[in-house]
Design a protein around this motif. Structure first.
Motif, mmCIF file in Angstrom:
data_model
loop_
_atom_site.group_PDB
_atom_site.id
_atom_site.type_symbol
_atom_site.label_atom_id
_atom_site.label_comp_id
_atom_site.label_asym_id
_atom_site.label_seq_id
_atom_site.Cartn_x
_atom_site.Cartn_y
_atom_site.Cartn_z
ATOM 1 N N GLU A 188 0.838 -1.209 0.000
ATOM 2 C CA GLU A 188 0.000 0.000 0.000
ATOM 3 C C GLU A 188 0.867 1.252 0.000
ATOM 4 O O GLU A 188 0.555 2.238 -0.670
ATOM 5 C CB GLU A 188 -0.932 -0.014 1.212
ATOM 6 C CG GLU A 188 -1.979 -1.108 1.105
ATOM 7 C CD GLU A 188 -2.878 -1.207 2.316
ATOM 8 O OE1 GLU A 188 -3.945 -1.811 2.203
ATOM 9 O OE2 GLU A 188 -2.519 -0.692 3.394
ATOM 10 N N LEU A 192 0.853 4.276 -2.739
ATOM 11 C CA LEU A 192 0.820 5.718 -2.439
ATOM 12 C C LEU A 192 2.053 6.415 -3.018
ATOM 13 O O LEU A 192 2.007 7.599 -3.328
ATOM 14 C CB LEU A 192 0.752 5.941 -0.930
ATOM 15 C CG LEU A 192 -0.629 5.701 -0.327
ATOM 16 C CD1 LEU A 192 -0.561 5.540 1.169
ATOM 17 C CD2 LEU A 192 -1.552 6.867 -0.674
ATOM 18 N N LEU B 50 -6.934 3.804 -0.245
ATOM 19 C CA LEU B 50 -6.616 2.385 -0.059
ATOM 20 C C LEU B 50 -7.875 1.582 0.221
ATOM 21 O O LEU B 50 -7.852 0.363 0.228
ATOM 22 C CB LEU B 50 -5.619 2.223 1.095
ATOM 23 C CG LEU B 50 -4.272 2.899 0.871
ATOM 24 C CD1 LEU B 50 -3.425 2.838 2.129
ATOM 25 C CD2 LEU B 50 -3.546 2.244 -0.298
ATOM 26 N N PRO B 70 -4.743 6.223 -5.487
ATOM 27 C CA PRO B 70 -4.086 6.759 -4.289
ATOM 28 C C PRO B 70 -3.042 7.835 -4.610
ATOM 29 O O PRO B 70 -3.074 8.913 -4.016
ATOM 30 C CB PRO B 70 -3.428 5.527 -3.666
ATOM 31 C CG PRO B 70 -4.251 4.387 -4.131
ATOM 32 C CD PRO B 70 -4.788 4.763 -5.478
#
Ligand SMILES: Nc1ncnc2c1ncn2[C@@H]1O[C@H](COP(=O)(O)OP(=O)(O)O)[C@@H](O)[C@H]1O
Ligand SMILES: [Mg+2]
Lengths: 292, 350
Positions: A188, A192, B50, B70
């Motif tokens: 994750e 990002l 997310l 994102p």
């Protein structure tokens, strides 16, 4: 003081457990190894008396066209290693991403791994022989049939494909286990940071899976070098010509069919040296990883 | 800067975030606080992209971002587990986003070094995360966020894996960082001390709903309900059962009290809950309640004395004078203006 007494008892127990195994290893591995090594300097035919012939067998091996062919075949087979790693990794990735029916695919992929190579060989004998089902299918869609096993150009590739089919499920499972240990928050964080699917694969997933990839490479290499005998025996018997003869199969030919145990022992010794080299390289790679 | 409009999140049939509305100003330090499982992380991850937004809308910097990727939202996040890339050095970790963007190696190095200096990481740039302490890893995770110069920083319980001393130190460092960077920050914690010390405004969440939004002192002095009153402040507010004896008077622990400044008129015999903070129970004068001390937590500069004023009504008081001892009977005194009244459902009576 008391601790030392316990220590000695433990040591005695350990010796009691370990010694029989070491003894078995000695009797059934080391002794035959040495005996085979000795045999490789004789002209033994497995029956009568054997005479010492010095390096003659080895000279024979070096100039033996069949042996050279078998080494070339080995190199060809090992050159397919990237497929053996990438295919299961890709399938594991897809299952891990959660494609519908992932558990079903996982089970199906693994199923052939529990079949013996003779059974697998028999199945594919039906599929691949000239009047087999694959050619029937080809004919049905208007393509000309191919003699998959009887043609020097396709026989080895066919064997490798069958071996791949029957064993890649295990690698899929290993990759799945590896993927499940990857920290999701790390992926994750990469999202990002702007990494799309392929960038995440290249910069995060593959580097994290490197120990797994190397483990699969080692296991697959061993499988290719030692696990193909059954398939060769059932499907091609090393032919046509020497196009599917791997060293292991050649040893068996010389030993069992041509009754030249001395010569077979010499091939074995050479093969042993080559395998030791491969094993050494792999152990080095693995221990370098352990330091990471 | 960030606008949440009627935002909800459902996992299967379970509603985890329920119609949340919130506006975050540019440069503001917002803290989401609430008990574990109340949906803080989920809400933060919805802002980060997310977690999908089941319904409602998200705006960041004047753009609708409900369905944006994102990265395109211009937010950076610091995770509780740090989520560093273990096979990369500190410098590579911090420069990863720039590398993906295609920033050249020299420029990347310069930007990473600038961020590393801010966080005192200069000497660690060539190490792998495995060779760092917890506090250092946390700083690298923050550094990775800083390098990108995002519009919004998101923190998900960034300090909960650190020991108490380091936590206090990092808390101050994060406050300082906010002052020097002046980016918008959204910070999740279950620790009300972190919330009180860091926040410009606190958002108190319970079971996926916002209970109250306000400045830390507002929540402390003027809570909307018994949940916020109990959650903010440590040790927590004492709650005693009481009953109205007139439009602006109550009886609590056997004593009659006139409640000043009450807008609503109480109905006679109406049941109320009386909230009193521990530090308000040792006023020099005021209403007196006798307490038999059952437990003393002595901290040196002060002590917390525990006892009960009525059955089922345990009380904690902050004690600064002398050395109280167990078994002693002492008078608690409070000023009526310091008490907070709640109805039986927990809503504030103002
Ligand atoms: N992926 C998920 N699937 C189902 N339920 C989830 C998922 N993620 C979180 N939840 C539920 O949502 C609620 C809020 O979780 P979370 O946001 O992590 O709480 P907090 O961060 O406040 O402790 C919890 O009840 C949790 O069980
Ligand atoms: Mg959480």
């Amino acid at each position: 003081m008391a601790r030392r007494v316990i220590g000695q008892a433990e040591r005695r127990f350990a010796a009691l457990v370990l010694l029989p195994a070491a003894g078995l290893l000695l009797v059934f591995r080391i002794v035959p190894l040495i005996w085979g090594f000795v045999l490789s300097f004789t002209n033994s035919d497995g029956l009568g008396q054997a005479d010492w012939v010095g390096l003659a067998n080895y000279r024979g091996v070096v100039t033996d066209q069949a042996f050279r062919d078998s080494l070339v075949n080995t190199v060809l087979v090992l050159a397919t290693l990237p497929i053996w790693i990438l295919l299961p990794m890709l399938l594991a990735l897809l299952i891990h991403q959660g494609v519908p029916g992932g558990r079903f695919f996982r089970a199906v992929y693994f199923l052939p791994a529990v079949l013996s190579s003779v059974i697998v060989g028999s199945i594919f004998n039906v599929v691949l022989r000239f009047d087999g089902s694959l050619n029937a299918a080809l004919k049905a869609i208007g393509l000309s049939p191919v003699d998959w096993l009887g043609n020097g150009g396709t026989a080895l590739a066919s064997l490798v494909a069958v071996h791949l089919w029957s064993t890649f499920g295990m690698s899929v499972l290993i990759f799945l286990a590896g993927l499940s240990t990857i920290n999701q928050e790390m992926l994750e964080a990469a999202k990002l940071d702007g990494a799309k699917f392929w960038a995440r694969l290249r910069f995060i997933v593959i580097p994290t899976l490197r120990p797994i990839i190397e483990f699969v490479a080692v296991v697959t290499t061993i499988g290719l070098l030692t696990g193909m005998f059954g398939l060769i025996y059932v499907l091609t018997a090393g032919g046509p010509g020497t196009s599917t003869t791997l060293p292991e199969f050649l040893i068996w030919l010389e030993q069992g069919k041509l009754n030249r145990p001395g010569y077979a022992a010499a091939i074995s010794a050479v093969l042993f040296a080559l395998m030791a080299g491969v094993a050494w390289a792999q152990v080095r790679i693995m221990s370098r990883n352990a330091e990471l | 800067m960030i606008d949440l409009r009627n935002v909800s999140k459902r996992f299967g049939g379970m509603t985890v975030i329920d119609r949340v509305n919130l506006s975050v100003e540019e440069g503001e330090f917002i803290v989401f606080v609430g008990p574990s499982g109340c949906g803080k992380s989920t809400l933060l991850r919805m802002i980060a992209g997310l977690e999908d937004i089941s319904s409602g809308d998200l705006w960041i910097g004047g753009e609708r971002m409900t369905d944006a990727e994102p990265y395109d939202r211009g937010v950076a996040m610091v995770f509780q587990s740090y989520a560093l890339y273990p096979h990369m050095t500190v410098a590579e970790n911090m420069g990863f986003a720039l590398r993906i963007q295609g920033v050249g190696a020299a420029e990347r190095r310069r930007m990473v070094e600038a961020a590393a200096t801010k966080l005192h990481l200069d000497h660690l740039l060539d190490r792998k995360p495995a060779a760092l302490s917890g506090g250092q890893r946390q700083r690298v995770a923050i550094g990775r966020a800083i390098v990108r110069d995002p519009k919004v920083f998101l923190f998900d319980e960034p300090l909960s894996n650190l020991d108490a001393e380091l936590r206090v130190q990092m808390r101050i460092e994060i406050a300082r960082l906010h002052q020097s960077l002046s980016n918008t920050m959204v910070y999740v914690t279950h620790d009300q001390t972190e919330a009180m010390t860091l926040a410009d405004r606190i958002v108190v969440l319970r079971a996926g709903r916002i209970e109250q939004v306000g400045r830390p002192t507002d929540l402390y002095d003027d809570p909307d309900n018994i949940f916020v009153a109990g959650f903010i402040g440590s040790p927590r507010m004492n709650f005693l059962p009481g009953v109205a004896t007139g439009p602006a008077s109550i009886r609590v622990a056997g004593v009659d009290v006139q409640v000043p400044g009450l807008g609503t008129r109480l109905a006679r015999e109406q049941a109320v809950q009386v909230g009193l903070r521990p530090e308000h129970l040792t006023a020099p004068e005021g209403v007196e309640l006798p307490l038999a001390i059952e437990v003393v937590e002595q901290l040196g500069a002060m002590a917390y004395v525990h006892g009960s004023l009525a059955p089922e009504a345990p009380v904690v008081a902050e004690w600064r004078a002398g050395r109280p001892s167990v078994g002693e009977r002492v008078p608690l005194r409070f000023h009526p203006r310091d008490l907070r009244l709640f109805d039986p459902e927990g809503r504030r009576i103002r």
